[in-house]
Design an enzyme around this catalytic site. Structure first.
Site, PDB file in Angstrom:
ATOM      1  N   GLY B  41     -61.723  75.717   1.534  1.00 22.16           N
ATOM      2  CA  GLY B  41     -60.616  74.796   1.734  1.00 22.16           C
ATOM      3  C   GLY B  41     -59.567  74.992   0.659  1.00 22.16           C
ATOM      4  O   GLY B  41     -59.885  75.157  -0.522  1.00 22.16           O
ATOM      5  N   LEU B  44     -55.115  70.092  -0.978  1.00 27.27           N
ATOM      6  CA  LEU B  44     -54.919  69.602  -2.341  1.00 27.27           C
ATOM      7  C   LEU B  44     -56.208  69.680  -3.133  1.00 27.27           C
ATOM      8  O   LEU B  44     -56.232  70.123  -4.283  1.00 27.27           O
ATOM      9  CB  LEU B  44     -54.424  68.158  -2.307  1.00 27.27           C
ATOM     10  CG  LEU B  44     -52.971  68.003  -1.914  1.00 27.27           C
ATOM     11  CD1 LEU B  44     -52.569  66.541  -1.963  1.00 27.27           C
ATOM     12  CD2 LEU B  44     -52.088  68.830  -2.817  1.00 27.27           C
ATOM     13  N   ALA B  45     -57.307  69.273  -2.517  1.00 23.62           N
ATOM     14  CA  ALA B  45     -58.564  69.266  -3.247  1.00 23.62           C
ATOM     15  C   ALA B  45     -59.007  70.687  -3.575  1.00 23.62           C
ATOM     16  O   ALA B  45     -59.301  71.004  -4.734  1.00 23.62           O
ATOM     17  CB  ALA B  45     -59.629  68.544  -2.423  1.00 23.62           C
ATOM     18  N   ARG B 331     -52.488  48.417   7.690  1.00 23.79           N
ATOM     19  CA  ARG B 331     -52.566  49.335   8.819  1.00 23.79           C
ATOM     20  C   ARG B 331     -53.561  48.901   9.887  1.00 23.79           C
ATOM     21  O   ARG B 331     -53.258  48.915  11.079  1.00 23.79           O
ATOM     22  CB  ARG B 331     -52.977  50.717   8.321  1.00 23.79           C
ATOM     23  CG  ARG B 331     -51.881  51.401   7.548  1.00 23.79           C
ATOM     24  CD  ARG B 331     -52.326  52.754   7.044  1.00 23.79           C
ATOM     25  NE  ARG B 331     -51.222  53.379   6.322  1.00 23.79           N
ATOM     26  CZ  ARG B 331     -51.309  54.536   5.687  1.00 23.79           C
ATOM     27  NH1 ARG B 331     -52.443  55.202   5.674  1.00 23.79           N
ATOM     28  NH2 ARG B 331     -50.265  55.040   5.075  1.00 23.79           N
ATOM     29  N   LEU B 442     -53.703  61.695  -1.392  1.00 24.40           N
ATOM     30  CA  LEU B 442     -53.195  62.815  -2.183  1.00 24.40           C
ATOM     31  C   LEU B 442     -53.701  62.683  -3.607  1.00 24.40           C
ATOM     32  O   LEU B 442     -54.132  63.643  -4.241  1.00 24.40           O
ATOM     33  CB  LEU B 442     -51.663  62.823  -2.162  1.00 24.40           C
ATOM     34  CG  LEU B 442     -51.033  62.910  -0.769  1.00 24.40           C
ATOM     35  CD1 LEU B 442     -49.506  62.915  -0.881  1.00 24.40           C
ATOM     36  CD2 LEU B 442     -51.495  64.155  -0.048  1.00 24.40           C
TER      37      LEU B 442
HETATM   38  C1  FAD Z   1     -49.563  63.127   8.919  1.00 20.95           C
HETATM   39  C2  FAD Z   1     -50.279  62.725   7.673  1.00 20.95           C
HETATM   40  C3  FAD Z   1     -49.600  62.090   6.658  1.00 20.95           C
HETATM   41  C4  FAD Z   1     -50.241  61.716   5.471  1.00 20.95           C
HETATM   42  N1  FAD Z   1     -49.527  61.117   4.491  1.00 20.95           N
HETATM   43  C5  FAD Z   1     -50.148  60.791   3.333  1.00 20.95           C
HETATM   44  C6  FAD Z   1     -49.419  60.223   2.262  1.00 20.95           C
HETATM   45  O1  FAD Z   1     -48.218  59.983   2.357  1.00 20.95           O
HETATM   46  N2  FAD Z   1     -50.063  59.938   1.105  1.00 20.95           N
HETATM   47  C7  FAD Z   1     -51.395  60.204   0.967  1.00 20.95           C
HETATM   48  O2  FAD Z   1     -51.899  59.964  -0.109  1.00 20.95           O
HETATM   49  N3  FAD Z   1     -52.103  60.753   1.964  1.00 20.95           N
HETATM   50  C8  FAD Z   1     -51.523  61.062   3.148  1.00 20.95           C
HETATM   51  N4  FAD Z   1     -52.255  61.620   4.155  1.00 20.95           N
HETATM   52  C9  FAD Z   1     -53.662  61.971   3.947  1.00 20.95           C
HETATM   53  C10 FAD Z   1     -53.777  63.247   3.113  1.00 20.95           C
HETATM   54  O3  FAD Z   1     -52.768  64.131   3.442  1.00 20.95           O
HETATM   55  C11 FAD Z   1     -55.090  63.978   3.314  1.00 20.95           C
HETATM   56  O4  FAD Z   1     -56.119  63.111   3.284  1.00 20.95           O
HETATM   57  C12 FAD Z   1     -55.338  65.000   2.219  1.00 20.95           C
HETATM   58  O5  FAD Z   1     -54.226  65.831   2.076  1.00 20.95           O
HETATM   59  C13 FAD Z   1     -56.550  65.833   2.475  1.00 20.95           C
HETATM   60  O6  FAD Z   1     -56.615  66.906   1.553  1.00 20.95           O
HETATM   61  P1  FAD Z   1     -57.868  67.854   1.486  1.00 20.95           P
HETATM   62  O7  FAD Z   1     -57.589  68.836   0.419  1.00 20.95           O
HETATM   63  O8  FAD Z   1     -59.078  67.064   1.368  1.00 20.95           O
HETATM   64  O9  FAD Z   1     -57.951  68.556   2.900  1.00 20.95           O
HETATM   65  P2  FAD Z   1     -56.915  69.452   3.723  1.00 20.95           P
HETATM   66  O10 FAD Z   1     -55.596  69.484   3.110  1.00 20.95           O
HETATM   67  O11 FAD Z   1     -57.040  69.027   5.130  1.00 20.95           O
HETATM   68  O12 FAD Z   1     -57.482  70.907   3.577  1.00 20.95           O
HETATM   69  C14 FAD Z   1     -58.589  71.364   4.269  1.00 20.95           C
HETATM   70  C15 FAD Z   1     -58.783  72.809   3.946  1.00 20.95           C
HETATM   71  O13 FAD Z   1     -60.056  73.218   4.368  1.00 20.95           O
HETATM   72  C16 FAD Z   1     -59.984  74.383   5.105  1.00 20.95           C
HETATM   73  N5  FAD Z   1     -61.059  74.361   6.058  1.00 20.95           N
HETATM   74  C17 FAD Z   1     -61.428  73.358   6.866  1.00 20.95           C
HETATM   75  N6  FAD Z   1     -62.500  73.705   7.559  1.00 20.95           N
HETATM   76  C18 FAD Z   1     -62.832  74.942   7.173  1.00 20.95           C
HETATM   77  C19 FAD Z   1     -63.850  75.852   7.533  1.00 20.95           C
HETATM   78  N7  FAD Z   1     -64.766  75.537   8.418  1.00 20.95           N
HETATM   79  N8  FAD Z   1     -63.857  77.066   6.945  1.00 20.95           N
HETATM   80  C20 FAD Z   1     -62.941  77.404   6.029  1.00 20.95           C
HETATM   81  N9  FAD Z   1     -61.964  76.576   5.660  1.00 20.95           N
HETATM   82  C21 FAD Z   1     -61.911  75.376   6.224  1.00 20.95           C
HETATM   83  C22 FAD Z   1     -58.633  74.395   5.701  1.00 20.95           C
HETATM   84  O14 FAD Z   1     -58.234  75.705   5.936  1.00 20.95           O
HETATM   85  C23 FAD Z   1     -57.811  73.746   4.597  1.00 20.95           C
HETATM   86  O15 FAD Z   1     -57.435  74.732   3.683  1.00 20.95           O
HETATM   87  C24 FAD Z   1     -51.616  61.976   5.329  1.00 20.95           C
HETATM   88  C25 FAD Z   1     -52.307  62.609   6.352  1.00 20.95           C
HETATM   89  C26 FAD Z   1     -51.663  62.970   7.525  1.00 20.95           C
HETATM   90  C27 FAD Z   1     -52.445  63.598   8.616  1.00 20.95           C
END
Ligand code: FAD
Ligand code: HEM
Ligand code: HEM
Ligand code: SF4
Ligand code: F3S
Ligand code: FES
Lengths: 262, 638, 222
Positions: B41, B44-45, B331, B442
């Site tokens: 992944g 951000l994380a 919400r 985020l």
């Molecule tokens: C439209 C929208 C607006 C939002 N607005 C806000 C906001 O204003 N403020 C806020 O705080 N939060 C907001 N959120 C929530 C926030 O964006 C997400 O919760 C957060 O960015 C998730 O980050 P993450 O790194 O956990 O996962 P993601 O950014 O979803 O990253 C997942 C990663 O995992 C990889 N991956 C997934 N499955 C696999 C696999 N099987 N094999 C290999 N790679 C894989 C993907 O390629 C990707 O790189 C919003 C969400 C949405 C949908």
């Protein structure tokens, strides 16, 4: 309000990077004008699957114009006819009944075709790898407000940073030049005090990488600006030229290669 | 039975993290380069974790299914990121952010975790600024803030309507810098399909190269899953098309526990569905509710165009029911009420599945120009999608699945029940309880990646002795064969229905039975229907093409197959939690005024599910939640 | 001097050279045009100018410089045009501008206008400088020579077309050169564009007026 369209699609089909591709003509019926362009392709694909044919491969993810994954040439225009709009945001109400739509992948030496409409844009990642960053380790940062940035500069940096890396600039440019993409990143950092320490090296390396990837040179035709869904302006290209010129003339020779480049 | 040990440090809340950091074991600088880390992944994380671990000197491999790590779904976040900086001098503090988050989560999150999140939030902003994230600025050059729902202070930092994008590009750039230094190897267009355990410790993954179709084995000393949320179990959601449950589901089947899977957030302001072809839903920032008024016609079946419905025949139901908060209720409350009026037949638009969000009064009051300045880009986006001009016609909105609070269970170190398997970001269950506040996902993703995992992963590496494991180890062979068989199975079914049609059907099911309101009977029905659908899937799905090529249908098939299994667990979790809390509304548990009724007596715990084998019901474990610094209260927005 | 090589072989560096030579050539064109316009003033003015010009001791140096400008401009331009072609792996079946402009927009056909200009120049130099064709009588004054060549059935029309295309080339070229140097500014760029348009019209009309007038005279209209 909701009408339906019958359309003729001429879609580029190519089964792998090595094979030769060709256009295949498809008919789609009863396409709602509320559909997005990609949803229209979904409908066609569903039909193909049920007929036992291979669906059309195309890249997409967010479907709301921000991830930069989607992008095809639609009747010769990158992302279709609308300004500041990605393919996934383009809606079918922009088309007329019985229209013929030609759909092609981005074509550029720097973006080899993978399959049908999907291309490989990792050249963009390599350009960013060549200095499109600010070297600061986690834990080193001072308080956010100790770096003051005039609003004007912050706004200009943001304007440039809005690039979604879709590649429409390359696709639409008659020279398949990646200047707008590179200019956007260089401008983003050049407008900020944080970007200052690596400013010269960054632009030199990024331009060298851009050239290495086989993108063409800019001849200032400004088509990229019109095609860019993120509204990146060609003034960033002027800025890139200026930065590159300045860096080429005034950067110090590198004596020894330090550990890595970071 | 595995005991769930959250490993929360003892001592006062405010000192827990500092204390723990001092206790954690360190890896010596020269030894770091001997350790390999897999990060799945690049959101951000993942990007922030990969960058900071590589900075420390570990060898990192990063995987993502998109063609570039910069496209992870974090890119889509619009609104902003919270941090307790108190730059506005309005009385914000770490404690206040902590309190708001726990309360917003309806008291179903761990105090210790949430406090730490609030504590590091300020560092996140500093780090991002240093990376060149172009946050909004005041004229004087200082950072600007805005207010977000559910809180009384201005603590949200933002970069136009593209905060997620800019934060992700910052993390991505830091990561690419490490690619430049050869500390990170990048595997884009790779999908993780299995987790490999050696002697019970996570030691690698099986990934499919999505371009060539080749299955690859990758070994490491530890694996970090940062694979985002599973809202796409509903098919239609605000998530990107590729978002999936696959990575965490496969980890679950290898022994990691799944916590609170039924906690999902339904966002009230999304552009409604227009037809069966709809492939995804678009979020409209909730800030619109600051000026827009929500209404539906008073009488069911009123099909007049909105501007012809006189004031007296409109029902501004949120203002009517919640005079104090009005249109700004949280919400979950806003979403549930929209569903209610639509269920009464008062929904608007062609499908009847929408309510109006009307800016007429705001435009009359402030003038169109002021409204344009505030929401111009959102109005523009709305018009692009719907073809309607919201300056003249009220917007139509409807709730949509948006975020998933549930995920793999992790302890205070973000380590799952599988040793050496860390889970970060939306993929874990940790910090948001039963409902997430705006702008804090985020924050959590970056906190996990920049400021928590680098310490705790080091502790894992320093405190275990590792046998030498290469991809030749039989465990890799076993996992690879399993995956291979699964792929072959999919391709051999050759039935009559497309993968997408199954996904859509599952989505509808989940939306009806496990969406905004859930009932015992409905959930039981749903579980049965899901099982039937799953059976049909394995008999009747049709996947064209081959396994050894770019095959988007095959990718999707794997994801849908996992959603089909996961959906059942989600319903089971919802069934078991016989209380209403946060995003989880059980019709059996409501007050006389039809508001959600939490049951702290019986359900103040994290429910963590353990896989028991194919076809066997999952086993529930409970991690009790205790609150030392804050008192539990029932939320009221009247 | 590795950095010089790096700069001059980069896409931006090469474009910089085209721009630099191009802008210097505009300078030459303006001087050349003002000299040529003396043809309208009368034989004595023009002949005197031509005489003085040839009496200039360092003329040969200036000419070498001028020719190298042309050669550099053209050589790099051809190289860049070919490289840019290669950067597009395969041409689009359909290609349409999003700026709503036609396929004949100056910026799009710089290589074509340039190539035609090259053809014109070859003819022009073989007419005047190297006198390879259309040799006149001995002792012919520069003034008479010029009008004679301009009335030639091949040279006249080619000069006319060449002049118009020069304008076409510069319509884009002038402001493009500034963009290449990175000189883009919200206050000045609009003026640069205006000046570029003015100059290109001026040069096109100025040069084109000569073969035009020559023909009008030939046809007895004037
Ligand atoms: C439209 C929208 C607006 C939002 N607005 C806000 C906001 O204003 N403020 C806020 O705080 N939060 C907001 N959120 C929530 C926030 O964006 C997400 O919760 C957060 O960015 C998730 O980050 P993450 O790194 O956990 O996962 P993601 O950014 O979803 O990253 C997942 C990663 O995992 C990889 N991956 C997934 N499955 C696999 C696999 N099987 N094999 C290999 N790679 C894989 C993907 O390629 C990707 O790189 C919003 C969400 C949405 C949908
Ligand atoms: C004689 C043959 C010529 C050829 C083959 C030629 C070709 C070209 C080409 C291919 C370009 C670059 C394409 C582009 O930027 O779009 C160019 C740019 C230019 N040319 Fe020429 N040209 C010629 C003559 C001239 C002359 C005579 C002048 C000036 C009087 C001139 C001035 C310019 C200028 C100013 C530019 C713009 C440079 C820039 O954008 O940086 N060229 N030319
Ligand atoms: C159309 C009208 C033109 C006329 C009547 C004209 C006339 C002349 C004359 C008389 C000479 C010879 C000068 C000398 O050696 O005594 C000359 C040379 C030259 N002209 Fe032109 N010219 C015209 C247009 C142009 C244009 C448009 C260009 C390109 C920009 C051009 C470029 C040159 C060059 C490069 C030389 C050679 C200069 C030298 O040898 O010193 N001319 N021209
Ligand atoms: S500059 Fe514009 S067109 Fe080019 S990659 Fe960025 S967003 Fe796409
Ligand atoms: S379209 Fe191409 S020529 Fe330059 S201005 Fe844009 S890169
Ligand atoms: S799919 Fe993300 S921009 Fe189009």
């Amino acid at each position: 309000m909701s009408e339906t369209l019958n359309l003729t699609l001429k879609v580029w089909r190519q089964s792998s990077p090595q094979t030769k591709g060709k256009f295949v003509t498809y008919q789609v019926q009863d396409i709602s004008t509320h559909m997005s362009f990609l949803e229209m392709l979904d409908v066609l694909n569903e039909k193909l699957i049920l007929k036992g044919e291979e669906p059309i491969a195309f890249d997409h993810d967010c479907r709301e114009g921000i991830c930069g994954t989607c992008g095809v040439m639609i009747n010769g225009q990158a992302h279709g006819p609308d300004r500041e709009t990605t393919t996934c945001q383009l809606h079918m109400r922009r088309f007329k009944n019985n229209q013929t739509i030609v759909v092609e992948p981005w074509r550029a030496k720097g973006f080899p075709i993978l399959k049908d409409l999907a291309v490989n844009r990792s050249s963009f990642d390599r350009i960013i790898t060549a200095g499109g960053y600010i070297s600061v380790n986690v834990g080193n940062a001072q308080d956010g407000n100790s770096i003051m940035v005039p609003k004007q500069n912050a706004d200009r940096a943001m304007d440039a940073a809005a690039c979604i890396g879709c590649g429409a600039c390359v696709a639409s440019c008659k020279n398949a030049s990646a200047m707008l993409f590179v200019a956007a990143k260089v401008t983003h950092f050049a407008e900020l005090p944080q970007g200052e320490p690596e400013r010269q090296k960054r632009v030199e390396r990024m331009v060298a990488q851009m050239d290495e990837e086989g993108f063409g040179g800019c001849t200032n035709t400004y088509e990229c600006e019109a095609a860019c869904p993120a509204g990146i302006k060609v003034t960033t290209i002027a800025k890139l030229n200026r930065e590159f010129l300045g860096a080429s003339i005034s950067s110090q020779k590198e004596e020894t290669q330090l550990e890595g480049n970071g | 039975m595995t005991q769930l040990d959250a490993k929360i440090p003892s001592g006062p809340l405010a000192e827990k993290w500092t204390k723990r950091k001092n206790e954690l074991k360190l890896v010596s600088p020269t030894n770091k380069r001997k350790y390999d880390i897999i990060v799945v992944g690049s959101g951000l994380a993942g990007a922030s974790a990969a960058a900071s671990l590589a900075e420390l000197g570990y060898n990192v491999k990063v995987f993502c299914f998109q063609d570039s790590p910069r496209r992870a779904h974090s890119i889509a976040a619009q609104g902003g990121i919270n941090a307790a900086k108190n730059y506005q001098n309005d009385g914000d503090s770490t404690h206040r952010l902590f309190y708001d988050t726990v309360k917003g989560g309806d008291f179903r999150a761990r105090e210790g975790n949430v406090y730490r999140l609030a504590e590091v939030s300020a560092d996140i902003i500093d780090q991002c600024v240093a990376q060149g994230v172009p946050f909004a600025r005041e004229y004087g050059g200082t950072l600007a803030n805005r207010t977000f729902g559910g809180v009384l202070v201005s603590r949200t930092f933002y970069a136009r309507g593209q905060t997620g994008q800019q934060l992700l590009l910052g993390a991505y750039a830091s990561m690419m810098r490490q690619v430049d230094r050869k500390k990170i190897q990048l595997f884009s267009r790779h999908e993780m399909l299995d987790l490999v355990l050696v002697n019970g410790v996570a030691r690698g993954i099986i990934a499919r190269n999505l371009v060539t179709g080749e299955l690859e084995k990758h070994a490491a000393h530890t694996v970090l899953l940062c694979t985002g949320g599973y809202s796409n179990v509903f098919y239609l959601s605000t998530n990107a098309k590729g978002c999936n449950v696959t990575a965490i589901w496969r980890a679950y089947k290898r022994g990691a526990m799944m916590a609170n899977p039924c906690f999902t957030q339904i966002h009230p302001t999304c552009i409604p569905v227009t037809g069966d072809y709809q492939s995804k839903l678009t979020l409209m920032s909730e800030s619109l509710r600051n000026d827009g008024r929500v209404w539906v016609p008073k009488t069911a079946g009123d099909k007049r165009v909105p501007n012809q419905i006189p004031e007296a025949e409109r029902d501004y139901y949120l203002e009517r029911k919640y005079p104090t908060y009005g249109n700004m209720v949280p919400r979950d409350v806003a979403s549930r009420n929209a569903k209610e009026v639509c269920d009464e037949g008062r929904g608007v638009g062609a499908t009847g599945q929408a309510v109006y969000l009307d800016f007429k009064d705001a435009i009359k009051r402030d003038g169109a120009e002021v409204i344009r300045q505030k929401y111009g880009n959102l109005f523009h986006m709305y018009e692009k999608i719907t073809g309607e001009n919201p300056y003249e016609v009220p917007m139509r909105i409807y709730p949509a699945p948006h975020y998933t609070m549930g995920g793999l269970w992790v302890d205070y170190h973000l380590e799952s029940t599988i040793p050496g398997l860390f889970v970060l970001g939306e993929a874990n269950f940790s910090d948001h309880g039963a409902n997430r506040l705006g702008a804090s996902a985020l924050m959590q993703g970056l906190a996990d990646g920049y400021f928590i995992a680098p310490y705790t992963v080091g502790n894992h590496l320093a405190s275990r002795t590792f046998e030498k494991v290469t991809t030749d180890h039989p465990a890799f062979e076993e996992a690879l064969n399993l995956t291979q068989k699964k792929t072959e199975q999919f391709l051999s079914i050759k039935g009559k229905r497309s993968v997408d049609s199954f996904h859509r059907e599952l989505g509808k099911l989940m939306w009806s039975y496990c969406g905004m309101s859930r009932s015992e009977q409905g959930l039981k029905e749903a579980i049965q229907k899901i099982r039937n659908l799953k059976d049909e899937f394995y008999k009747n799905v049709k996947i064209p093409g081959k396994g050894n090529e770019l095959n988007q249908n095959l990718e999707q098939a794997g994801r849908v197959a996992d959603f089909l299994e996961f959906a059942e667990l989600m319903c089971q979790d919802a069934l078991e939690r016989r209380e209403s809390c946060g995003g989880h509304f059980r019709v059996e548990s409501q007050t006389e005024e039809n508001e959600a009724k939490r049951d702290d007596q019986n359900f103040c715990y994290v429910s963590a599910w353990e896989f028991q084998g194919e076809g066997k019901p999952a086993k529930q474990h409970q991690e009790p939640l205790t609150f030392e610094s804050i008192a539990l209260t029932q939320r009221s927005y009247k | 001097m590795n950095w010089v090589k790096n700069f001059l072989t980069s896409t931006i560096g090469r474009k910089f050279l085209i721009g630099l030579t191009g802008l210097l050539l505009i300078g030459f064109s303006m001087v050349h045009l003002s000299g040529n316009l003396l043809l309208f003033v009368g034989p004595s003015a023009y002949n005197e100018y031509a005489h003085n010009l040839h009496a200039f001791k360092l003329l040969i140096l200036a000419e070498i410089f001028l020719f190298s400008l042309f050669i550099a401009h053209i050589a790099i331009a051809i190289q860049v045009t070919l490289d840019n072609r290669r950067a597009r792996s395969q041409n689009y079946a359909v290609k349409k501008s999003k700026q709503g402009r036609s396929e004949w927009t100056p910026s799009v056909i710089m290589h074509i206008s340039g190539a035609i200009l090259l053809g014109f120049l070859i003819l022009h130099l073989s007419d005047f400088t190297f006198e390879l064709r259309l040799k006149g009588p001995d002792g012919e004054s520069p003034f008479d020579k010029a009008w004679r060549i301009l009335q030639n059935p091949i040279s006249g029309p080619v000069y006319f077309i060449g002049s118009i295309l020069l304008g076409w080339h510069l319509w884009h070229g002038f402001q493009s050169g500034f963009q290449t140097f990175g000189l883009s500014h919200s206050k000045y760029t609009p003026w640069i564009k205006r000046i570029g348009i003015f100059l290109s019209i001026l040069l096109a009309i100025g040069f084109a007026s000569l073969p035009l007038v020559a023909y009008l005279k030939k046809w007895g209209v004037l």
